[in-house]
Design an enzyme around this catalytic site. Structure first.
Site, mmCIF file in Angstrom:
data_model
loop_
_atom_site.group_PDB
_atom_site.id
_atom_site.type_symbol
_atom_site.label_atom_id
_atom_site.label_comp_id
_atom_site.label_asym_id
_atom_site.label_seq_id
_atom_site.Cartn_x
_atom_site.Cartn_y
_atom_site.Cartn_z
ATOM 1 N N GLY A 172 1.195 -1.322 0.227
ATOM 2 C CA GLY A 172 0.027 0.070 -0.376
ATOM 3 C C GLY A 172 0.931 1.490 0.407
ATOM 4 N N GLY A 173 0.330 2.373 0.820
ATOM 5 C CA GLY A 173 1.246 3.525 0.834
ATOM 6 C C GLY A 173 2.275 3.518 1.610
ATOM 7 N N GLY A 407 24.643 11.399 -30.265
ATOM 8 C CA GLY A 407 24.215 11.808 -28.759
ATOM 9 C C GLY A 407 24.540 11.603 -27.540
ATOM 10 N N ALA A 408 25.470 10.004 -27.313
ATOM 11 C CA ALA A 408 25.394 9.413 -26.102
ATOM 12 C C ALA A 408 27.344 9.728 -25.486
ATOM 13 C CB ALA A 408 25.613 7.867 -26.375
HETATM 14 C C1 HXC Z 1 -3.820 -3.666 12.133
HETATM 15 C C2 HXC Z 1 -3.056 -5.170 11.558
HETATM 16 C C3 HXC Z 1 -2.355 -4.387 9.904
HETATM 17 C C4 HXC Z 1 -3.407 -3.583 9.792
HETATM 18 C C5 HXC Z 1 -1.707 -6.401 10.437
HETATM 19 N N1 HXC Z 1 -2.249 -6.455 11.194
HETATM 20 N N2 HXC Z 1 -1.660 -5.358 8.868
HETATM 21 N N3 HXC Z 1 -3.533 -4.683 12.441
HETATM 22 N N4 HXC Z 1 -3.875 -2.437 10.590
HETATM 23 N N5 HXC Z 1 -2.415 -2.445 8.532
HETATM 24 C C6 HXC Z 1 -1.825 -7.453 13.109
HETATM 25 C C7 HXC Z 1 -2.831 -8.411 12.112
HETATM 26 O O1 HXC Z 1 -4.473 -8.365 12.019
HETATM 27 C C8 HXC Z 1 -2.274 -9.223 13.376
HETATM 28 O O2 HXC Z 1 -3.154 -8.984 14.023
HETATM 29 C C9 HXC Z 1 -1.257 -9.058 13.619
HETATM 30 O O3 HXC Z 1 -1.053 -8.017 13.022
HETATM 31 C C10 HXC Z 1 0.257 -10.111 12.443
HETATM 32 O O4 HXC Z 1 -0.863 -10.098 11.492
HETATM 33 P P1 HXC Z 1 -0.533 -11.370 10.951
HETATM 34 O O5 HXC Z 1 -1.799 -10.685 9.215
HETATM 35 O O6 HXC Z 1 -1.643 -12.889 11.560
HETATM 36 O O7 HXC Z 1 0.029 -11.686 9.741
HETATM 37 P P2 HXC Z 1 1.036 -12.661 8.224
HETATM 38 O O8 HXC Z 1 0.055 -13.850 7.837
HETATM 39 O O9 HXC Z 1 2.544 -12.621 8.197
HETATM 40 O O10 HXC Z 1 0.640 -11.431 7.358
HETATM 41 C C11 HXC Z 1 0.922 -10.210 6.717
HETATM 42 C C12 HXC Z 1 -0.296 -9.340 6.414
HETATM 43 C C13 HXC Z 1 -1.271 -9.031 6.897
HETATM 44 C C14 HXC Z 1 0.003 -10.318 5.070
HETATM 45 C C15 HXC Z 1 1.192 -7.961 6.538
HETATM 46 O O11 HXC Z 1 -1.655 -9.158 7.576
HETATM 47 C C16 HXC Z 1 -2.225 -7.635 5.712
HETATM 48 O O12 HXC Z 1 -2.673 -8.234 5.306
HETATM 49 N N6 HXC Z 1 -2.180 -6.835 6.319
HETATM 50 C C17 HXC Z 1 -3.043 -5.621 6.630
HETATM 51 C C18 HXC Z 1 -2.540 -5.371 5.141
HETATM 52 C C19 HXC Z 1 -3.051 -4.184 4.917
HETATM 53 O O13 HXC Z 1 -3.677 -3.912 3.157
HETATM 54 N N7 HXC Z 1 -2.913 -2.503 5.131
HETATM 55 C C20 HXC Z 1 -3.294 -1.184 4.610
HETATM 56 C C21 HXC Z 1 -2.285 -0.933 3.250
HETATM 57 S S1 HXC Z 1 -2.897 0.883 3.239
HETATM 58 P P3 HXC Z 1 -2.863 -10.382 15.559
HETATM 59 O O14 HXC Z 1 -3.078 -9.502 17.068
HETATM 60 O O15 HXC Z 1 -4.248 -10.866 15.269
HETATM 61 O O16 HXC Z 1 -1.318 -10.913 16.302
HETATM 62 C C22 HXC Z 1 -2.025 1.537 3.371
HETATM 63 C C23 HXC Z 1 -2.317 2.811 2.744
HETATM 64 C C24 HXC Z 1 -1.387 3.572 3.320
HETATM 65 O O17 HXC Z 1 -0.975 1.310 4.323
HETATM 66 C C25 HXC Z 1 -1.213 5.235 2.749
HETATM 67 C C26 HXC Z 1 -0.390 6.123 3.239
HETATM 68 C C27 HXC Z 1 -0.502 7.093 2.725
#
Ligand code: HXC
Length: 520
Positions: A172-173, A407-408
Site C-alpha cells: 500500500g502507501g 548523443g551518447a
Molecule cells: C492493523 C494489522 C494490520 C493493519 C496486520 N495487522 N496488518 N492491524 N492494521 N494494517 C495485524 C493483524 O491483524 C495481526 O494481528 C497481526 O498484525 C499480524 O498479522 P497477520 O495477518 O497475522 O500476519 P501475516 O499472516 O504475516 O500477514 C501479514 C500481512 C497481513 C500480509 C501484512 O497482516 C495483511 O495483509 N495486513 C493488511 C495489509 C493492508 O492491507 N494494509 C493496509 C494497506 S493500505 P493479531 O492480533 O491477530 O496478531 C495503506 C495505506 C497507506 O497502508 C497510505 C499511505 C499514504
C-alpha cells in the site's frame, strides 16, 4: 524495599516488557518465519552497545474497534540512534510483533522525531521496514502519520543519506517512504513491496500472481528497479547497510570519510592494454576494468540486476569515495536505453548531492533505436541522464575506453557537460555514428549509382575504411581539446587518482534558482 527501589524495580519491569514488544510468542512466530525482531535487527546493525532508544514508553491512543485493549509499550516501532563504524546514525525499525508493525499516529510521531533529530544533527537515517501498512483502526490518523513521514523524507532528500531495508511486507502507501529514500535493500528470503496486493490485482485486472511474482526482491531488483540491493538474508542486508554507509558522508555539507589506502596508487595494470578486442563488435566485461583500477579491486554495485547495460557503483581511489558510471559492452553492447538512463541519472544525482566525485567509463554505441524505446519516452529518460551530468558540480573524470558515438558521446560526462578531466584510451572512437551507418548515409546516392553488387561492396568497404581512419580514434577530439589527454590503459588508475587529487578543491556552483526542472 524503599520507595525509590520500588520505582526502579517498576522501571526495570517496564523496560523488560517493552523489550519484549508483542510478547515472546509473537517473537517466536517472527523467528519461525525466518525473521528477526526489530531489536535484534538494530543490534545486528549498530556498533555493539551503541543503541540509545527513545520513546520506549509511547503507546497508541486509538480507541476504535476495541484496539484500546491492545496497547504495548513503544507501539509498533523501535526508534533511536547509535553508531556504525563510530559514526552517528538514526534508526527506526518496525516491530511486526505489535499489530503487525502497522503504522499508528503514535508510531509516526516517534519516527518523525528521530528524522527531525537526524536532520538537525546531520546524520543518516536508516528505516527497517516490516509492516502491515496503515493501522486500519486508526483511519485517517494513520494516513496523516504516513504522510508526515513522507514529507520528512522529501525534505531530508539531498541533505542526509536515507536508507531503507525491507525485511517483510511493505504494501500500500507504505511503499512510498522507502521509495522516497536514497537506497532500498530487500532481503531475498522474506520481503515484498507492492501498491496493491494479489487479491486486488485479481479483482481489477484478472491477473493471477503471487506476492513474490508481484513484488518480491528479484522482481524489484531486475524488472522495476525499485530495489537497489538484494541481500540473501537479513544479516547480510544489514552488513550491506554498513558497507554502503562507509562510502557516504554524514550529510551534504561533508565529504565521505577518507579511508587509509592499502593499494599502490601507481599500480600498472598491463592487461588493460589488451582488454579492448581488435574486433570493434566484440564485447568485454567493463567490471574487469573497474576492479583493475579501484583500490583493492573493491566496488559496491547499485542496481546490479536492473539495466545491466550500465554499471553504477561506489568504489575508492586512494581511499577517496567515488561513484563510477560505466557502460557495459557485455550487455546489449553497452547501449543506452530508457532504464539505463534513469538508473545512471539517479545515481549521479545522489553522488552530486553528497559531494562524491563521479568517474565515468565510456564505451557506448549510442541510444537504442526502435518504437519500444521511443514510445517509452527514451527522449525524456535520456534527457534525465544528460541533465544529471550537466548539473553535477562534483569533480567529474571521464575515460573513453572505446566507442563514444552520437548523443551518447555528449551525454556520458563529455567536456561539454562540464566534464573536468576527460581522457581517452588510444582505442577511443569518437564520432557522430559508427562507420557502416555513417557510410550508408553519406554515400547513399553514390552507392545507389553503382549497379554491380561487387563494386557496391568494394566502395562500401573503401568508404568505411576512410571513415574509420578519420574518426575511429581519439585524436580528432583531442585536436579540439575535447579530450585532455590520450592515456595508456595500464596507467588509468594512477591518472584518475592524480586527476581526483587535483580536483579536490574544485568550486563550481549553478545559477541561483528555486530548483531545476529535471525532465521527470
Ligand atoms: C492493523 C494489522 C494490520 C493493519 C496486520 N495487522 N496488518 N492491524 N492494521 N494494517 C495485524 C493483524 O491483524 C495481526 O494481528 C497481526 O498484525 C499480524 O498479522 P497477520 O495477518 O497475522 O500476519 P501475516 O499472516 O504475516 O500477514 C501479514 C500481512 C497481513 C500480509 C501484512 O497482516 C495483511 O495483509 N495486513 C493488511 C495489509 C493492508 O492491507 N494494509 C493496509 C494497506 S493500505 P493479531 O492480533 O491477530 O496478531 C495503506 C495505506 C497507506 O497502508 C497510505 C499511505 C499514504
Amino acid at each position: 524495599m524503599s520507595e525509590n527501589a520500588n520505582k526502579i524495580k517498576h522501571l526495570q519491569n517496564n523496560r523488560k516488557n517493552a523489550r519484549l514488544g508483542g510478547g515472546e510468542k509473537r517473537i517466536e512466530a517472527q523467528h519461525s518465519k525466518g525473521k528477526y525482531s526489530a531489536r535484534e535487527r538494530i543490534n545486528m546493525l549498530l556498533d555493539e552497545g551503541s543503541f540509545e532508544e527513545y520513546d520506549m514508553f509511547v503507546k497508541h491512543r486509538c480507541t476504535n474497534f476495541g484496539i484500546e485493549k491492545q496497547t504495548y509499550f513503544g507501539d509498533g516501532v523501535v526508534t533511536g540512534n547509535g553508531t556504525i563504524d563510530g559514526r552517528l546514525v538514526y534508526i527506526y525499525a518496525h516491530d511486526f510483533t505489535i499489530l503487525g508493525g502497522s503504522l499508528s499516529e503514535a508510531m509516526s510521531a516517534k519516527i518523525c522525531k528521530i528524522m527531525d533529530m537526524a536532520m538537525q544533527m546531520g546524520a543518516p537515517v536508516i528505516g527497517i521496514n516490516d509492516s502491515g501498512g496503515a493501522r486500519i483502526q486508526e483511519g485517517v490518523n494513520a494516513l496523516a502519520g504516513f504522510t508526515e513521514i513522507f514529507e520528512r523524507n522529501i525534505l531530508a532528500s539531498g541533505v542526509i543519506p536515507q536508507i531503507s531495508t525491507i525485511f517483510g511486507p511493505c504494501a500500500g502507501g507504505s511503499v512510498y517512504s522507502p521509495a522516497l529514500t536514497d537506497f532500498i535493500i530487500m532481503s531475498q528470503s522474506n520481503s515484498y513491496m507492492f501498491l496493491t496486493g494479489p487479491s486486488v490485482v485479481k479483482t481489477v485486472t484478472g491477473e493471477d500472481v503471487t506476492q513474490d511474482q508481484l513484488g518480491g526482491a528479484s522482481v524489484h531488483a531486475s524488472k522495476s528497479g525499485v530495489a537497489h540491493f538484494v541481500s540473501v538474508d537479513e544479516e547480510s542486508g544489514l552488513q550491506l547497510v554498513r558497507k554502503l554507509l562507509s562510502f557516504l558522508p554524514q550529510n551534504n555539507m561533508e565529504d565521505a570519510p577518507q579511508m587509509a589506502c592499502t593499494d599502490s596508487i601507481d599500480r600498472i595494470e598491463e592487461e588493460l592494454n589488451d582488454i579492448i578486442p581488435d574486433n570493434p563488435n566484440k564485447a568485454y566485461d567493463v567490471t574487469e576494468v573497474i576492479s583493475a583500477i579501484v583500490d583493492n579491486g573493491d566496488f559496491l554495485e547499485s542496481q546490479k540486476q536492473f539495466a545491466p547495460n550500465i554499471i553504477t557503483c561506489f568504489a575508492r581511489f586512494n581511499g577517496q569515495s567515488v561513484g563510477i558510471v560505466a557502460n557495459q559492452p557485455k550487455v546489449m553492447a553497452g547501449v543506452l536505453d530508457s532504464n539505463a538512463s534513469r538508473k545512471a541519472a539517479r545515481f549521479i544525482r545522489f553522488c552530486d548531492a553528497f559531494n562524491i566525485p563521479i568517474v565515468t567509463l565510456v564505451d557506448v554505441p549510442g541510444f537504442l533505436p526502435g518504437t519500444g524505446q521511443e514510445y517509452g519516452g527514451v527522449i525524456v529518460h535520456g534527457a534525465k541522464l544528460m541533465f544529471a551530468y550537466g548539473e553535477a558540480t562534483v569533480p567529474k573524470v571521464t575515460v573513453i575506453l572505446r566507442k563514444a558515438y552520437g548523443g551518447a558521446y555528449c551525454v556520458m560526462s563529455s567536456k561539454h557537460l562540464r566534464g573536468d578531466i576527460n581522457y581517452s584510451w588510444p582505442t577511443g572512437e569518437i564520432a557522430v555514428m559508427g562507420a557502416s551507418g555513417a557510410v550508408s548515409v553519406l554515400y547513399s546516392r553514390a552507392l545507389k549509382a553503382v549497379e554491380s553488387p561487387e563494386e557496391k561492396a568494394k566502395l562500401t568497404t573503401e568508404k568505411i575504411e576512410e571513415y574509420t581512419e578519420a574518426f575511429a580514434n581519439p585524436y580528432n577530439a583531442a585536436k579540439y581539446g575535447y579530450i585532455d589527454d590520450i592515456i595508456e590503459p595500464k596507467n588509468t588508475r594512477f591518472r584518475i587518482i592524480r586527476s581526483l587529487s587535483s580536483l579536490a578543491t574544485k568550486k563550481l556552483s549553478n545559477p541561483a534558482k528555486k530548483h531545476s526542472n529535471i525532465p521527470l
